[in-house]
Motif scaffolding. Sequence first.
Motif, PDB file in Angstrom:
ATOM      1  N   HIS A   3       0.765  -1.306  -0.122  1.00 25.61           N
ATOM      2  CA  HIS A   3      -0.056   0.225   0.231  1.00 25.61           C
ATOM      3  C   HIS A   3       0.943   1.367   0.187  1.00 25.61           C
ATOM      4  O   HIS A   3       2.250   1.211   0.866  1.00 25.61           O
ATOM      5  N   PRO A   4       0.921   2.287  -0.892  1.00 24.31           N
ATOM      6  CA  PRO A   4       1.041   3.515  -0.628  1.00 24.31           C
ATOM      7  C   PRO A   4       1.163   3.896   0.818  1.00 24.31           C
ATOM      8  O   PRO A   4       0.238   4.111   1.643  1.00 24.31           O
ATOM      9  N   ALA A   5       2.817   4.838   1.343  1.00 25.52           N
ATOM     10  CA  ALA A   5       2.350   5.423   2.623  1.00 25.52           C
ATOM     11  C   ALA A   5       1.560   6.762   2.956  1.00 25.52           C
ATOM     12  O   ALA A   5       1.410   7.070   1.519  1.00 25.52           O
ATOM     13  N   ASP A  45       8.378   3.320  -6.287  1.00 24.94           N
ATOM     14  CA  ASP A  45       9.288   3.404  -7.349  1.00 24.94           C
ATOM     15  C   ASP A  45      10.183   5.131  -6.629  1.00 24.94           C
ATOM     16  O   ASP A  45      11.243   4.986  -6.879  1.00 24.94           O
ATOM     17  N   ASP A  46       9.388   5.743  -6.036  1.00 22.71           N
ATOM     18  CA  ASP A  46       9.811   7.016  -5.025  1.00 22.71           C
ATOM     19  C   ASP A  46      10.649   6.566  -4.229  1.00 22.71           C
ATOM     20  O   ASP A  46      12.316   7.018  -3.455  1.00 22.71           O
ATOM     21  N   SER A  52      18.704   4.433  -3.691  1.00 20.89           N
ATOM     22  CA  SER A  52      19.568   4.542  -4.716  1.00 20.89           C
ATOM     23  C   SER A  52      20.251   6.274  -4.577  1.00 20.89           C
ATOM     24  O   SER A  52      21.727   5.963  -4.389  1.00 20.89           O
ATOM     25  N   ALA A  53      19.922   6.962  -4.558  1.00 20.41           N
ATOM     26  CA  ALA A  53      20.670   8.363  -4.001  1.00 20.41           C
ATOM     27  C   ALA A  53      21.306   8.363  -2.396  1.00 20.41           C
ATOM     28  O   ALA A  53      22.198   8.876  -3.079  1.00 20.41           O
ATOM     29  N   ALA A  54      21.027   7.842  -1.911  1.00 21.82           N
ATOM     30  CA  ALA A  54      21.296   7.318  -0.744  1.00 21.82           C
ATOM     31  C   ALA A  54      22.713   6.755  -0.552  1.00 21.82           C
ATOM     32  O   ALA A  54      23.900   6.818  -0.044  1.00 21.82           O
ATOM     33  N   ARG A  55      23.411   6.128  -1.196  1.00 26.14           N
ATOM     34  CA  ARG A  55      24.518   5.047  -1.812  1.00 26.14           C
ATOM     35  C   ARG A  55      25.421   6.095  -1.720  1.00 26.14           C
ATOM     36  O   ARG A  55      26.702   5.497  -1.699  1.00 26.14           O
ATOM     37  N   ALA A  56      25.138   7.415  -2.411  1.00 35.59           N
ATOM     38  CA  ALA A  56      25.999   8.297  -1.787  1.00 35.59           C
ATOM     39  C   ALA A  56      26.872   8.506  -1.222  1.00 35.59           C
ATOM     40  O   ALA A  56      28.043   9.475  -1.001  1.00 35.59           O
ATOM     41  N   PHE A  57      25.752   8.793   0.055  1.00 38.98           N
ATOM     42  CA  PHE A  57      26.744   8.623   1.098  1.00 38.98           C
ATOM     43  C   PHE A  57      27.462   7.451   2.210  1.00 38.98           C
ATOM     44  O   PHE A  57      26.333   6.411   1.982  1.00 38.98           O
ATOM     45  N   GLY A 100      14.250  11.321   8.007  1.00 39.76           N
ATOM     46  CA  GLY A 100      15.235  10.986   6.948  1.00 39.76           C
ATOM     47  C   GLY A 100      15.126  11.126   5.248  1.00 39.76           C
ATOM     48  O   GLY A 100      13.964  12.185   4.916  1.00 39.76           O
ATOM     49  N   PRO A 101      16.237  10.153   4.869  1.00 41.28           N
ATOM     50  CA  PRO A 101      15.827  10.875   3.104  1.00 41.28           C
ATOM     51  C   PRO A 101      14.507  10.158   2.728  1.00 41.28           C
ATOM     52  O   PRO A 101      14.156   9.749   1.450  1.00 41.28           O
TER      53      PRO A 101
END
Length: 144
Positions: A3-5, A45-46, A52-57, A100-101
């Motif tokens: 279910h969507p958040a 998907d969000d 994926s973006a968080a893996r840069a940190f 958080g992210p």
Amino acid sequence: MRHPAPSRTRITTLIAAALLGASASPALALDVETLVATGGRASGDDLARRISAARAFPLGSKDNPVRVALPSGQHAYLSHLRCSNGARPTFGRIGSFGPGPYDSIIDGYRVVCPGISEDAMLFMDMYHPEHRETAAPPGFTLVR
């Protein structure tokens, strides 16, 4: 079935209904269940894009908190950490640090390694029941 958040408005409505003792409809019960399971975090998907973006940190930072399931998951993960010198660290929850992210509340833990003068602060997001983290933050290893 995923279910969507729920939106922040819906979360506020759910909390108000619970506090006022409003009767729960099946839809309201489903939203409460989703809220408890996800902590109001992003989904679908969000969520995948944010991960994926968080893996840069660095793992364990505010921008890439360790994803676990519930407080028991936080403690289980932390109990499997080992310091750079191989010692088992001690740890204690400092508190919540806001969204958080992934839009869910993150917790901060002070991690102390015996024989190492500098403490670490690790951030964790406990609203990921479907995820089991297998990586360790920088300066640590993870044993199973």
